[in-house]
Enzyme design. Structure first.
Site, short mmCIF file in Angstrom:
data_model
loop_
_atom_site.label_atom_id
_atom_site.label_comp_id
_atom_site.label_asym_id
_atom_site.label_seq_id
_atom_site.Cartn_x
_atom_site.Cartn_y
_atom_site.Cartn_z
N TYR A 193 12.37 -3.31 -6.23
CA TYR A 193 11.97 -2.57 -7.44
C TYR A 193 13.15 -1.98 -8.19
O TYR A 193 12.96 -1.20 -9.12
CB TYR A 193 11.03 -1.41 -7.08
CG TYR A 193 9.95 -1.73 -6.08
CD1 TYR A 193 8.94 -2.63 -6.40
CD2 TYR A 193 9.94 -1.12 -4.84
CE1 TYR A 193 7.95 -2.92 -5.48
CE2 TYR A 193 8.94 -1.40 -3.92
CZ TYR A 193 7.95 -2.30 -4.24
OH TYR A 193 6.98 -2.58 -3.33
N CYS A 247 22.41 -12.50 3.26
CA CYS A 247 23.01 -13.46 2.34
C CYS A 247 22.25 -13.56 1.03
O CYS A 247 21.67 -14.60 0.71
CB CYS A 247 23.09 -14.82 3.02
SG CYS A 247 23.99 -14.70 4.56
N GLU A 248 22.19 -12.47 0.30
CA GLU A 248 21.59 -12.45 -1.03
C GLU A 248 22.31 -11.36 -1.83
O GLU A 248 22.56 -10.28 -1.29
CB GLU A 248 20.11 -12.05 -0.97
CG GLU A 248 19.27 -13.00 -0.20
CD GLU A 248 17.88 -13.20 -0.82
OE1 GLU A 248 17.70 -12.88 -2.01
OE2 GLU A 248 17.03 -13.69 -0.09
N GLY A 268 -0.90 7.75 -4.84
CA GLY A 268 -0.06 7.55 -6.01
C GLY A 268 0.85 8.70 -6.39
O GLY A 268 1.68 8.55 -7.29
N1 LLP Z 1 -4.57 3.85 -1.69
C1 LLP Z 1 -4.51 2.56 -2.06
C2 LLP Z 1 -5.75 1.81 -2.25
C3 LLP Z 1 -3.26 1.95 -2.25
O1 LLP Z 1 -3.20 0.68 -2.62
C4 LLP Z 1 -2.07 2.70 -2.05
C5 LLP Z 1 -0.75 2.10 -2.23
C6 LLP Z 1 -2.19 4.04 -1.65
C7 LLP Z 1 -3.46 4.59 -1.49
C8 LLP Z 1 -1.01 4.92 -1.39
O2 LLP Z 1 -0.21 5.08 -2.53
P1 LLP Z 1 0.99 6.14 -2.52
O3 LLP Z 1 0.38 7.50 -2.37
O4 LLP Z 1 1.87 5.83 -1.38
O5 LLP Z 1 1.64 5.93 -3.82
N2 LLP Z 1 5.74 -0.59 -1.79
C9 LLP Z 1 5.66 0.24 -2.96
C10 LLP Z 1 4.41 1.05 -3.00
C11 LLP Z 1 3.15 0.23 -2.97
C12 LLP Z 1 1.89 1.04 -2.95
C13 LLP Z 1 0.69 0.19 -2.69
N3 LLP Z 1 -0.56 0.90 -2.60
C14 LLP Z 1 6.92 1.10 -3.01
O6 LLP Z 1 7.78 0.98 -2.14
O7 LLP Z 1 7.11 1.87 -3.94
#
Ligand code: LLP
Length: 404
Positions: free
Chosen positions: A308, A334-335, A230
């Site tokens: 997003y 096409c969007e 996160g």
């Molecule tokens: N651990 C779990 C259980 C997760 O669900 C996620 C991300 C992470 C770790 C890694 O999170 P990060 O450090 O990358 O924030 N597609 C979205 C992000 C979705 C994240 C989903 N889970 C975007 O492009 O911002």
């Protein structure tokens, strides 16, 4: 935008074509090191969230540098193995693991399964029994914390599908600790993604710590606490917390348990800055309202702006002089949601010029699609002077190769 150590982005675009993802091994290694160095009182195990970018060559860079992996599917398990992540450093997350996926993980000898429901725990116990193995279990806690990020990226609120609230988590630990085919090893919590303030982590860590204490009162001891991923980055003008402050928050929260290992599951932080998307200007177009640069990269390559409303930096790679003009950088799909950037000030570009979209290393290629029957882009890894075609461009026939 990204230092490719003297390797020329224009040359890469010419040699490999566009759209093209270019990754820097040095940047990924640097981020891993920075995260580790932020902790002064104990060394965390950094489990790279493969979902951010599952490319094998990039994964190998992090695996060689000592990272573990956080996976969420059988596909990611296979990819993590091929990239060289040690099974003893892999945690299996996800709210809907199938029994086949659990079996593959058990046979591989993973560090932990992060379990999120009673029925999932029962399935894991059943699978372990069938294989005559013992499954290492973490329960995923839902601390009902607002990470103050995009609603789609929030996972730790009580209304989200993820994890279990404290009482249910405690009940699951009791159940797991009575089962001969399960071994309780830790606790996990992941509250969301692209988090830039520390308070949510402070609250989540406190909630995890309270749960650990309750478990100890019942004689259930854990060997690690996994605070998930996160960690936010600055795409535009966000001011993310300093890693050292985050490390201090976690080290303080878990100070009563000096033997306990801390785990983290960062994805974006490790690889977002390590990647750019190179794209070529196909056409320019001026309407009564806007000026458009129609490029060959699209929401199919980098869906974050469309999904997003995410902002990614865009730069001209082909050097152009002249007064800057305000343009929308849009793709061929096409969007109307198919844009990479809106209202950007760029030098006057011409057909054939190359643009770079920055911070595209995380959730770029990983979320790409073949919508509009567009073959997926190629990926290149730059490591020092070495350039590796990490994934070839898909061909037209790849689009229908699996169809009968
Ligand atoms: N651990 C779990 C259980 C997760 O669900 C996620 C991300 C992470 C770790 C890694 O999170 P990060 O450090 O990358 O924030 N597609 C979205 C992000 C979705 C994240 C989903 N889970 C975007 O492009 O911002």
């Amino acid at each position: 935008m990204i230092d490719l150590g003297g390797v020329c982005a224009l040359t890469l675009a010419r040699r490999y074509g566009t759209p093209l993802f270019v990754y820097s091994a040095a940047v990924a290694r640097d981020r891993l090191e920075a995260l580790r160095r932020a902790f002064t009182r104990r060394e965390p195990l950094v489990c790279y969230a493969l979902k951010a970018n599952p490319n094998r060559a990039l994964g190998r860079v992090l695996a060689r540098a000592g990272a573990g992996a956080d996976i969420v599917s059988g596909g990611e398990l296979a990819r993590a193995a091929r990239a060289g992540f040690a099974p003893s450093k892999i945690v299996f997350s996800g709210v809907g693991k199938t029994e086949n996926e659990m079996a593959a993980g058990l046979r591989a000898g993973l560090l932990a399964f992060n379990v999120e429901s009673v029925e999932e725990l029962e399935a894991l116990a059943r699978t372990a029994k069938r294989l005559k193995l013992r499954a290492p279990v973490c329960v995923r806690l839902n601390p009902d914390v607002d990470p103050r990020t995009h609603p789609h990226l929030t996972t730790g609120r009580a209304r989200n599908k993820f994890g279990l609230e404290t009482a249910a988590a405690l009940a699951l630990y009791r159940k797991a600790s009575r089962d001969a085919h399960l071994r309780v090893v830790g606790i996990q919590c992941h509250i969301g993604s692209q988090i830039t303030t520390l308070d949510p982590y402070r609250l989540a860590a406190a909630s995890v710590a309270r749960t650990i204490r309750r478990l100890e009162e019942e004689g259930i001891r854990l060997s690690f606490a996994d605070l998930g991923g996160g960690i936010g980055i600055a795409y535009k003008d966000e001011k993310p917390f300093a890693l050292a402050s985050m490390a201090r928050v976690l080290e303080d929260a878990f100070a009563p348990w000096p033997q306990m290992r801390l785990l983290l599951e960062p994805g974006r932080y490790l690889v977002a800055d390590a990647g750019i998307l190179l794209t070529r200007v196909l056409y320019r177009k001026k309407t009564s309202m806007r000026r458009f640069l129609i490029v060959d990269g699209a929401m199919t390559d980098l869906p974050r702006p469309a999904l997003y409303g995410a902002w990614h930096p865009v730069e001209a790679v082909t050097p152009r002089r002249g007064r800057k003009i305000t343009v929308d950088v849009v793709g061929p799909v096409c969007e109307s949601g198919d844009f990479l950037a809106l209202g950007r000030s760029l030098p006057p570009m011409e057909r054939g010029d190359i643009l770079a979209v920055g911070k595209a290393g995380a959730y770029g290629f990983a979320m790409s699609s073949q919508y509009n029957s567009r073959p997926r882009a190629a990926e290149v890894l730059v490591d020092g002077r070495r350039v590796l075609l990490a994934r070839r461009r898909e061909r037209i026939k790849d689009l229908y190769a699996a169809e009968t």
